[in-house]
Design a protein around this motif. Structure first.
Motif, short mmCIF file in Angstrom:
data_model
loop_
_atom_site.label_atom_id
_atom_site.label_comp_id
_atom_site.label_asym_id
_atom_site.label_seq_id
_atom_site.Cartn_x
_atom_site.Cartn_y
_atom_site.Cartn_z
N GLN A 154 -9.91 2.13 -6.84
CA GLN A 154 -8.88 1.46 -6.04
C GLN A 154 -7.48 2.01 -6.28
O GLN A 154 -6.72 2.28 -5.34
N ALA A 155 -7.10 2.16 -7.55
CA ALA A 155 -5.72 2.54 -7.88
C ALA A 155 -5.30 3.86 -7.25
O ALA A 155 -4.21 3.94 -6.67
N GLN B 84 -4.21 3.49 -3.70
CA GLN B 84 -3.03 2.69 -3.40
C GLN B 84 -1.72 3.30 -3.91
O GLN B 84 -0.66 3.00 -3.38
N VAL B 85 -1.82 4.14 -4.93
CA VAL B 85 -0.62 4.67 -5.59
C VAL B 85 -0.31 6.08 -5.10
O VAL B 85 -1.22 6.89 -4.92
N VAL C 195 -5.15 1.78 -15.82
CA VAL C 195 -6.04 0.76 -15.26
C VAL C 195 -7.40 0.84 -15.92
O VAL C 195 -7.81 1.89 -16.41
N THR D 77 4.72 0.04 -7.39
CA THR D 77 3.77 1.17 -7.32
C THR D 77 2.81 1.11 -6.14
O THR D 77 2.22 2.12 -5.78
N TYR E 189 -10.79 -0.58 -11.62
CA TYR E 189 -9.80 -0.13 -10.64
C TYR E 189 -9.63 1.38 -10.58
O TYR E 189 -8.67 1.87 -10.00
N PHE F 75 0.02 -0.72 -6.37
CA PHE F 75 -1.26 -1.14 -6.93
C PHE F 75 -1.35 -2.65 -6.94
O PHE F 75 -0.49 -3.32 -7.52
N THR F 76 -2.41 -3.20 -6.32
CA THR F 76 -2.53 -4.65 -6.17
C THR F 76 -3.62 -5.27 -7.04
O THR F 76 -3.97 -6.43 -6.86
N VAL G 189 -2.27 7.99 -12.03
CA VAL G 189 -3.22 6.96 -12.44
C VAL G 189 -4.03 7.47 -13.62
O VAL G 189 -4.62 8.56 -13.56
N HIS H 142 0.81 -1.21 0.00
CA HIS H 142 0.00 0.00 0.00
C HIS H 142 0.85 1.27 0.00
O HIS H 142 1.73 1.45 0.83
#
Length: 601
Positions: free
Chosen positions: A87-88, A91-92, A80, A60, A84, A62-63, A99, A14
């Motif tokens: 989400q992205a 996380q980034v 993405v 990065t 995502y 990103f999962t 993103v 994360h």
């Protein structure tokens, strides 16, 4: 008694700081390279990759299961898709990597705009297909730049503590579940090679390797794969090149009559035996490096579809029977979970995941979850592929919706189901949106269509009730599902991009949705089997869907007045079927809950 769980809730990747990207940039400068492409991929283009191939997540933060980062000296971007876009960014680190939704720009378009003239963009040829490399070359040329295949991945060079390659146990998949011997499958594959005038097939997709040789493994999470390759000649014995050395004696004995086993380290030297031969390489999973090496040893690369992919998509009678049995077992477990959930006053997302896994484990034969459970309450439900962690775990509050998307791997079948349930009293808007999603879901379930119909043609049915209200969702309506293999299987899909005609024996998901960012998410998913249908007076062969999943919908969220008589009849009939099939497998308390949950509308 404490047991090992299949799903964890940590998020070690994360929001990584800038130091990892800075380290990569330093390595690129030293190598005289101006940028590098980091896809979320391993050398097989797998959805679930081993820990040592999670380069994008390590770099990065990103999962997600799909994405591509491009790291240049002065800019970096992560592309993405619609799953995502929420989400992205969470996380980034936005100060390091921007993103970019695919709806706004592809990686290639971003490269074409951003790469400076004369620059050299590096890539790992084992992580890109030949078609992918061609797109990179075109993008770089548009910018007046070039691309270069690197013999060593620079991310690996700066990844301190990179995990070792996997070594899971490789087991035989019993004929009772496989339904066809490996020798018969090999014979069928050879017929396709002859038709395509190919001398050999390099099997680069571990799913196809598992299916063709009736093997299963433990090299990655959630899908029972043994990573590696196979060379299947039109004449002579096939050879398997496996990453893991932990092959059971039972698996060796089963393979002995039909194929030889070697180490992954022996694979590239063995390609030298293909000199002078026309070699089929899978366009979807065969790496660009593979094409180059076949050509270098004097073979002729023939890039196209691996014929196993289409064979695997159509399930035989044993696989279909296994799917039905697995869904009955899974349905009973999920119903027990929903009955439990209905009685909880303060449940968190993590607690729901753990409880659901416990119910499935108690139901018997659970081998793994088929993907990390999506357990999203309230606004987290609006994140299409949300993955709960200890840090993001939240409690479901009254007036919210709770979305649970989960699945299981059993030796006789793979499951995938989503149910959205009300916590307390839902709003009128929630019930309206839920009913629209349900109507689209039912439209797919009831569809009857001529042979040759594609998933793209059917996809519209799921969206019409949403379109009528100016709404939509940004993911496909359905994906293919394997037989104790990948929960996301091609070629079959119900989506705007679903160009493959559906065939009897294919299993797909039926999962329309609606998502209000920051508010709630709704998704309803069953797995369906394509089957032949008889239509009195019909002039053409037609197909329809048998619904495999056996779990009720949340009646509290349904607005009956919005349903047509045919839709209401289908839902009532489905609920009656669920009740009749599962009733013998349930305890009295759960049976009483199911009786209420499946009452006629």
């Amino acid at each position: 008694m404490t047991r090992t769980r299949f799903q964890t809730f940590d998020d070690p990747s994360h929001r990584k700081g800038p130091e990892r990207v800075a380290a990569l940039r330093a390595a690129l400068r030293e190598a005289g390279i101006d940028g590098f492409v980091v896809p979320r991929a391993d050398e097989h283009q797998s959805e679930y990759v081993p820990a040592n191939a999670e380069r994008l997540a390590w770099l990065t933060g990103f999962t997600g299961s799909a994405g591509t980062a491009v790291i240049l000296a002065e800019a970096a971007a992560l592309m993405v898709d619609g799953r995502y876009t929420i989400q992205a960014p969470e996380q980034v680190d936005p100060g390091v990597v921007t993103v970019v939704p695919l709806a706004e720009s592809t990686a290639e378009a971003w490269i074409g705009r951003t790469l400076r003239r004369g620059a050299v963009l590096g890539y790992d040829p084992w992580l890109h297909t030949p078609d992918g490399v061609a797109r990179l070359e075109h993008a770089a040329a548009k910018a007046g730049a070039s691309v270069k295949a690197l013999s060593e991945n620079p991310v690996d060079a700066v990844w301190a503590g990179r995990p070792k390659p996997p070594s899971g146990r490789v087991i035989a998949h019993p004929l009772d579940f496989a339904g066809e011997t490996a020798s018969d499958k090999i014979a069928r594959i050879r017929v396709e090679l002859e038709a395509g005038q190919c001398d050999a097939l390099v099997i680069s997709d571990p799913h196809n390797l598992a299916w063709a040789f009736n093997l299963r493994g433990g090299d990655v999470g959630h899908t029972p794969l043994a990573l590696g390759y196979a060379i299947l000649p039109r004449e002579g014995r096939p050879r398997l090149f496996l990453v893991s050395h932990d092959v059971t004696e039972e698996a060796r004995a089963a393979l002995a009559p039909v194929a030889d086993i070697a180490s992954r380290d022996d694979f590239e030297p063995a390609l030298g035996e293909l000199a002078g031969k026309r070699v089929r390489l899978d366009a979807a999973t065969g790496a660009a490096a593979l094409k180059e090496r076949v050509a270098t040893v004097g073979g002729t690369p023939d890039v196209g579809p691996d014929p196993i992919t289409a064979m695997k998509a159509v399930k035989n009678a044993a696989e279909i029977a296994g799917a039905r049995a697995a869904h009955r077992r899974d349905g009973a477990s999920v119903v027990r979970f929903l009955a439990w959930l209905d009685g909880q006053s303060h449940v968190t997302e993590v607690a729901a995941v753990e409880a659901l896994e416990d119910f499935r484990a108690d139901g018997g034969d659970l081998r793994d979850v088929s993907f990390p459970t999506i357990s999203g309450s309230g606004p987290n439900g609006a994140i299409v592929h949300y993955r709960v962690t200890r840090a993001t775990d939240r409690r479901a509050e009254p007036g919210e919706l709770f979305l649970i998307d989960s699945g299981a791997q059993y030796p006789d079948g793979t499951t995938d189901i989503t149910r959205t349930v009300a916590v307390g009293a839902p709003s009128a808007e929630m019930r309206d949106r839920y009913t629209r999603v349900l109507r689209g879901h039912v439209a797919i379930s009831r569809a009857v269509f001529p042979k040759g119909t594609t998933g793209a043609q059917i996809d519209t049915l799921a969206r019409l009730p949403l379109w009528e209200a100016g709404l939509d969702f940004d993911h496909g309506t359905g994906h293919g599902v394997g037989a104790f293999l990948s929960v996301h299987e091609g070629l079959q899909r119900i989506a705007k991009t679903g160009t493959v005609a559906l065939e009897a024996g294919m299993i797909l998901s039926n999962e329309p949705g609606y998502y209000r960012a920051g508010g709630y998410g709704i998704r309803i998913e069953n797995l369906v089997l394509v089957e032949p249908r008889e239509v009195p007076g019909g002039e053409r062969p037609v197909l329809g869907f048998e619904t495999l999943t056996l779990v009720p919908y949340d009646r509290r969220l349904i607005v009956p007045e919005m349903l047509s008589p045919a839709e209401r009849a289908w839902i009532d009939a489905y609920h009656a079927h669920v009740r009749d099939v599962l009733d013998p497998d349930l305890d009295p308390e759960t049976r009483a809950w199911l009786e209420r949950a499946t009452a006629a509308l």
